[in-house]
Design a protein around this motif. Structure first.
Motif, PDB file in Angstrom:
ATOM      1  N   SER A   1      -2.668   0.750  -4.298  1.00  0.00           N
ATOM      2  CA  SER A   1      -3.193   1.857  -3.500  1.00  0.00           C
ATOM      3  C   SER A   1      -4.546   2.328  -4.016  1.00  0.00           C
ATOM      4  CB  SER A   1      -2.200   3.023  -3.530  1.00  0.00           C
ATOM      5  OG  SER A   1      -2.731   4.173  -2.914  1.00  0.00           O
TER       6      SER A   1
ATOM      7  N   SER B   1      -5.366   5.406  -3.552  1.00  0.00           N
ATOM      8  CA  SER B   1      -5.149   6.825  -3.821  1.00  0.00           C
ATOM      9  C   SER B   1      -4.856   7.063  -5.296  1.00  0.00           C
ATOM     10  CB  SER B   1      -3.986   7.351  -2.975  1.00  0.00           C
ATOM     11  OG  SER B   1      -3.683   8.690  -3.336  1.00  0.00           O
TER      12      SER B   1
ATOM     13  N   VAL C   1       3.044  -1.460  -6.087  1.00  0.00           N
ATOM     14  CA  VAL C   1       2.192  -0.613  -5.248  1.00  0.00           C
ATOM     15  C   VAL C   1       0.747  -0.955  -5.551  1.00  0.00           C
ATOM     16  CG1 VAL C   1       1.349   1.743  -4.871  1.00  0.00           C
ATOM     17  CG2 VAL C   1       3.812   1.297  -4.983  1.00  0.00           C
TER      18      VAL C   1
ATOM     19  N   GLU D   1       0.426  -3.530   4.547  1.00  0.00           N
ATOM     20  CA  GLU D   1      -0.756  -2.676   4.653  1.00  0.00           C
ATOM     21  C   GLU D   1      -0.841  -2.022   6.033  1.00  0.00           C
ATOM     22  OE1 GLU D   1      -3.319  -1.473   3.163  1.00  0.00           O
ATOM     23  OE2 GLU D   1      -3.446  -2.475   1.220  1.00  0.00           O
TER      24      GLU D   1
ATOM     25  N   ASP E   1      -3.094   2.122  -8.798  1.00  0.00           N
ATOM     26  CA  ASP E   1      -3.606   3.084  -7.829  1.00  0.00           C
ATOM     27  C   ASP E   1      -5.066   3.394  -8.100  1.00  0.00           C
ATOM     28  OD1 ASP E   1      -3.591   4.802 -10.001  1.00  0.00           O
ATOM     29  OD2 ASP E   1      -1.902   6.002  -9.303  1.00  0.00           O
TER      30      ASP E   1
ATOM     31  N   ASP F   1       0.883  -1.163   0.000  1.00  0.00           N
ATOM     32  CA  ASP F   1       0.000   0.000   0.000  1.00  0.00           C
ATOM     33  C   ASP F   1       0.924   1.217   0.000  1.00  0.00           C
ATOM     34  OD1 ASP F   1      -2.282   1.593   0.214  1.00  0.00           O
ATOM     35  OD2 ASP F   1      -2.232   1.548   2.401  1.00  0.00           O
ATOM     36  N   PHE F   2       0.415   2.389  -0.302  1.00  0.00           N
ATOM     37  CA  PHE F   2       1.299   3.553  -0.427  1.00  0.00           C
ATOM     38  C   PHE F   2       1.221   4.478   0.785  1.00  0.00           C
ATOM     39  CE2 PHE F   2       2.651   7.690  -2.170  1.00  0.00           C
ATOM     40  CZ  PHE F   2       3.921   7.326  -2.605  1.00  0.00           C
ATOM     41  N   ASP F   3       0.064   5.087   0.992  1.00  0.00           N
ATOM     42  CA  ASP F   3      -0.091   6.027   2.101  1.00  0.00           C
ATOM     43  C   ASP F   3      -0.059   5.287   3.430  1.00  0.00           C
ATOM     44  OD1 ASP F   3      -0.636   8.569   0.570  1.00  0.00           O
ATOM     45  OD2 ASP F   3      -2.239   7.291  -0.215  1.00  0.00           O
TER      46      ASP F   3
ATOM     47  N   ALA G   1      -1.087   8.086  -6.018  1.00  0.00           N
ATOM     48  CA  ALA G   1       0.037   7.232  -5.628  1.00  0.00           C
ATOM     49  C   ALA G   1       1.054   7.071  -6.758  1.00  0.00           C
ATOM     50  CB  ALA G   1      -0.461   5.877  -5.160  1.00  0.00           C
TER      51      ALA G   1
ATOM     52  N   SER H   1      -8.137   3.563   2.989  1.00  0.00           N
ATOM     53  CA  SER H   1      -7.885   2.761   1.787  1.00  0.00           C
ATOM     54  C   SER H   1      -9.146   2.181   1.145  1.00  0.00           C
ATOM     55  CB  SER H   1      -6.905   1.618   2.092  1.00  0.00           C
ATOM     56  OG  SER H   1      -5.633   2.123   2.428  1.00  0.00           O
TER      57      SER H   1
END
Length: 217
Positions: A114, A116, A112, A169, A137, A9-11, A119, A46
């Protein structure tokens, strides 16, 4: 068994940017006079804009309309966009860049996954794309987490079977989605201990033992 592929995951996992997402959502909530604390946000991390906006409209007791939805959607995009522009390269989760370098040097494929929409852009902006072989993303037409599709698509792009993958995550829905995909899971946040197969506070001092699992799922 050492994992063949890692999915991030990114954020909140790669970038310490989850706080900016909350601030943007808080701005949306304030616009409709809805109290929205970090605790209120936590279960929705998410899950994607459609789910959160619909929840906010319902919780505020407002009548759903496409016009209202679009207004809140655009407000959220603008509110987060202003904050994403301020995001700095050093705002990564502790140890994650060193860990990505370790994976890269050991020829372990990474992706990745995500919710978002920004991302992919941020991956390139901060020159992290050299560590990721694929990025999916929020611009990808895939169902939101906890649906496992995004993880399964990443596995295909990385040439790995689900049981050969480890997913990192920080969100409950992300861990649940990766588990249902038949993948190993590492929760980034000790609050995920027991929900994920393993849990870490951050990537400080992490080595390949983190992606070593004794048996297939």
């Amino acid at each position: 068994m050492l994992a063949k592929a890692c999915i991030f995951d990114f954020d909140g996992v790669v970038m310490d940017s989850e706080k900016y997402h909350y601030q943007a959502w808080k701005e949306v909530a304030d616009s409709i006079n809805l109290e929205f604390t970090e605790q209120d946000y936590f279960p929705f991390k998410s899950t994607g804009r459609e789910i959160i906006i619909t929840h906010m409209i319902n919780k505020a007791g407002l009548e759903f309309s496409q016009e209202l939805y679009d207004k809140l959607y655009n407000l959220r995009a603008e509110a987060y966009g202003k904050r994403a522009d301020l995001l700095q390269a050093h705002e990564t989760i502790n140890g994650v860049v060193k860990f990505l370098q370790l994976l890269h040097s050991n020829n372990i494929k990474c992706a990745v996954a995500s919710a978002s929409a920004s991302a992919g852009m941020l991956v390139k902006k901060f020159h992290l794309d050299k560590y990721f072989d694929a990025v999916l993303d929020g611009t990808s037409p895939l169902p939101p987490k906890p649906n496992p599709t995004i993880y399964l698509e990443c596995a295909k792009l990385l040439g790995a079977e689900p049981w050969q993958c480890v997913v990192f995550e920080d969100a409950l829905c992300g861990v649940d989605g990766a588990n249902s995909a038949g993948m190993h899971t590492v929760g980034v946040g000790l609050y995920l201990k027991g929900r994920a197969d393993k849990a870490i506070a951050d990537f400080s001092n992490c080595d390949l033992a983190l992606i070593d699992f004794e048996e297939n799922k």
